[in-house]
Design an enzyme around this catalytic site. Structure first.
Site, mmCIF file in Angstrom:
data_model
loop_
_atom_site.group_PDB
_atom_site.id
_atom_site.type_symbol
_atom_site.label_atom_id
_atom_site.label_comp_id
_atom_site.label_asym_id
_atom_site.label_seq_id
_atom_site.Cartn_x
_atom_site.Cartn_y
_atom_site.Cartn_z
ATOM 1 N N ARG A 50 0.828 -1.345 -0.121
ATOM 2 C CA ARG A 50 -0.345 0.011 0.136
ATOM 3 C C ARG A 50 0.939 1.842 -0.224
ATOM 4 O O ARG A 50 2.323 1.328 0.892
ATOM 5 C CB ARG A 50 -0.493 0.410 1.142
ATOM 6 C CG ARG A 50 -1.491 1.442 1.999
ATOM 7 C CD ARG A 50 -2.577 1.190 2.889
ATOM 8 N NE ARG A 50 -3.745 0.632 1.896
ATOM 9 C CZ ARG A 50 -5.326 1.086 2.038
ATOM 10 N NH1 ARG A 50 -5.601 1.534 2.817
ATOM 11 N NH2 ARG A 50 -6.098 0.131 1.219
ATOM 12 N N ARG A 69 -13.510 -8.463 0.907
ATOM 13 C CA ARG A 69 -12.677 -8.182 0.922
ATOM 14 C C ARG A 69 -11.766 -9.191 1.067
ATOM 15 O O ARG A 69 -10.415 -9.693 0.397
ATOM 16 C CB ARG A 69 -11.990 -7.317 2.069
ATOM 17 C CG ARG A 69 -12.455 -5.702 1.370
ATOM 18 C CD ARG A 69 -11.956 -5.185 -0.177
ATOM 19 N NE ARG A 69 -10.362 -5.113 0.042
ATOM 20 C CZ ARG A 69 -9.440 -4.014 0.291
ATOM 21 N NH1 ARG A 69 -10.018 -2.787 0.832
ATOM 22 N NH2 ARG A 69 -8.193 -3.849 0.309
HETATM 23 N N1 CP Z 1 -11.444 0.145 2.223
HETATM 24 C C1 CP Z 1 -9.825 0.054 2.392
HETATM 25 O O1 CP Z 1 -8.982 -0.106 2.333
HETATM 26 O O2 CP Z 1 -9.987 0.065 3.822
HETATM 27 P P1 CP Z 1 -8.529 0.328 4.864
HETATM 28 O O3 CP Z 1 -8.020 1.911 3.809
HETATM 29 O O4 CP Z 1 -8.718 0.503 6.368
HETATM 30 O O5 CP Z 1 -7.507 -1.023 4.162
HETATM 31 N N1 NVA Z 2 -9.983 6.708 -1.791
HETATM 32 C C1 NVA Z 2 -9.399 6.747 -0.436
HETATM 33 C C2 NVA Z 2 -9.919 5.357 0.035
HETATM 34 C C3 NVA Z 2 -9.712 4.132 1.085
HETATM 35 C C4 NVA Z 2 -9.768 3.590 1.155
HETATM 36 C C5 NVA Z 2 -8.154 7.350 0.356
HETATM 37 O O1 NVA Z 2 -7.184 6.553 -0.759
HETATM 38 O O2 NVA Z 2 -8.033 7.623 0.495
#
Ligand code: CP
Ligand code: NVA
Length: 307
Positions: A103, A292
């Site tokens: 991420r 998920r």
């Molecule tokens: N929807 C999602 O990716 O949630 P998190 O940011 O909690 O991982």
């Molecule tokens: N668009 C949001 C999604 C979080 C899961 C972000 O990037 O913060």
């Protein structure tokens, strides 16, 4: 079917047939038709350069149930945060683990990690795409409405990772999509052009009128107005998006009786969505969150067992 790709960096890495197969596999994991433990004895490293609740937990539990070991790496606890390159990190991790999730901020970081890793890399959210999220969203849409003959809508930020993946996912499957967002936050030209290259028949409408989007929709989706990394823009965005809230008043314009409301979460209740809507009878947000795990089991299983 075996997946031909090594990595899963974008929903556009899958063609229509492959995407439907990943969704079918996710469904089979969820129902128990497909048994867990298909990755026994393996290890998967998860690097997080941004906060996460769902992605972290759904990957960690999915990896464990598949029989593998999840290794959670907070980026500021590894040498990546002290200047070790993505390239070297990719090469070193590939000597220990069987897959890596990342991420991060710039999408180019996940692309670079995949380039230098000899094991599969999965995008656990970048500034450009959130492909694991859209797998779970499509799985939720399939469970509740089916994927044929439905109309999808999005109200909110037309230019973020989740919206991009939703646009591409709908384009791949030929689901008509209407996006309602402020003029300044419309999808980029690059995203619209990329969508046109998918599956041949993209039916995408961009409007600045949220009523227009929800009118005929079976699926009404929203996401935060301020994505991670954009916190400084909060006040400006709050003003720009004030008419793009999913609230009871807007929902009166939805003509379909059984429309569903989706949100990838985390929600900023009172901003992009009201309590009444997110907790209301049309909301499927917690099924979406559960999915998920099933969707990621599917992609992990298929990537690692297709090699
Ligand atoms: N929807 C999602 O990716 O949630 P998190 O940011 O909690 O991982
Ligand atoms: N668009 C949001 C999604 C979080 C899961 C972000 O990037 O913060």
């Amino acid at each position: 079917m075996k997946l031909k790709i090594k990595d899963f960096l974008a929903i556009t890495d899958l063609n229509k047939e492959e995407l439907l197969f990943v969704l079918k596999t996710a469904k089979d994991f969820k129902s128990g038709k497909l048994k867990d433990k298909t990755l026994a004895g393996k290890s998967v490293a998860m690097i997080f350069e941004k906060p996460s609740t769902r992605t972290r937990l759904s990957f960690q539990t999915a990896i464990y149930e598949l029989g593998a070991q999840p290794i959670n790496l907070n980026s500021n606890e590894i040498q990546l945060s002290r200047g070790e390159t993505v390239q070297d990190t990719a090469k070193v991790l590939s000597r220990y683990v069987h897959a890596i999730t990342l991420r991060t901020f710039e999408h180019s970081r996940v692309v670079e990690l995949a380039k230098y890793a000899s094991v599969p890399v999965i995008n656990a959210l970048s500034d450009y795409e959130h492909p694991c999220q859209i797998l779970a969203d499509l799985q939720t849409m399939e469970e509740t409405k089916g994927l044929k003959g439905i109309k999808a809508a999005f109200v909110g930020d037309g230019n973020n990772n989740v919206t991009n993946s939703y646009i591409f996912g709908c384009a791949i499957l030929g689901i008509p999509l209407t996006i309602a967002c402020p003029k300044k936050y419309e999808p980029t030209k690059a995203v619209l052009e990329e969508a046109q290259t998918l599956a041949g028949k993209v039916d995408l409408t961009i409007t600045n009128n949220p009523k227009e989007a929800v009118k005929d929709a079976d699926v009404i989706y929203t996401d935060v107005w301020v994505s991670m990394g954009m916190e400084k823009e909060y006040e400006e965005r709050k003003k720009a998006f004030k008419d793009f809230q999913l609230n009871e008043e807007l929902m009166k314009n939805a003509k379909k009786k059984d429309y569903i409301v989706m949100h990838c979460l985390p929600a900023h209740r009172g901003d992009e969505i009201t309590d009444g809507v997110i907790d209301g009878s049309h909301s499927v947000v917690f099924d979406e969150a559960e999915n998920r795990k099933h969707a990621q089991k599917s992609i992990l299983h298929l990537l690692l067992n297709s090699r």
